[in-house]
Design an enzyme around this catalytic site. Structure first.
Site: not given
Length: 177
Positions: A36-37
């Site tokens: 996830y960013f």
């Protein structure tokens, strides 16, 4: 595309016989790694959005998930496209995105009519059951959600058992403590 999804904790050894009883067809097993960013221009935790790269079977998919659309399930807009994982990660880093967390899971995927049923064994979190249906538009949300909760009754679960917290949020919370 609107993804209507409900997640509950479950014991997989108890769920498998129920899946067999209702005639669910096993589609396969996936080992998924989700990175996830975090965005440099807004806080996805506050806006209830997610951006991830999912890797499975030497393939990668970039997924954007919009804010949840109701208070019971994890219904939200979802956009996906196949990508080259390394290049996409480099692009995101060049744009100021940073890695927010990683979720690894083994997912057994089943189909029960138009509903996708997943048995997820999530690293560090345990066993879950996810049921999902895709709606073309918001008019279909109520009836689609009702179908999911009707199926969940077979597993002894209802609205009160629905977990709206994402696996990422659960992993990050566990790592804090």
């Amino acid at each position: 595309m609107i993804e209507i999804e409900v997640k509950v904790r479950t014991d997989h050894s108890k769920a498998r016989p129920i899946l067999k009883k209702i005639g669910a067809v096993k589609l396969g097993v996936e080992n998924q790694s989700d990175v996830y960013f975090a965005a440099p221009h807004r806080d996805f935790a506050k806006t209830d959005e997610a951006l991830r790269i999912r890797s499975l079977n030497d393939q990668a998919v970039l997924t954007y998930k919009g804010p949840k659309l109701d208070g019971i399930s994890k219904t939200r807009e979802e956009l996906e496209t196949p990508v080259d994982e390394a290049t996409t990660t480099q692009i995101l880093h060049a744009l100021g995105f940073s890695e927010a967390g990683v979720v690894r899971k083994k997912r057994e995927v089943f189909r029960a009519e138009e509903i996708t049923v997943c048995l997820d064994a999530v690293e560090g979190l345990g066993e879950f059951l996810e049921v999902e249906i895709v709606a073309e538009n918001e008019k279909e949300l109520e009836t689609s959600r009702a179908k999911l909760f009707e199926l969940l009754k077979q597993f002894g679960a209802g609205e009160k058992d629905s977990i709206r917290t994402s696996y990422l949020e659960m992993v990050l919370e566990k790592n804090k403590g």
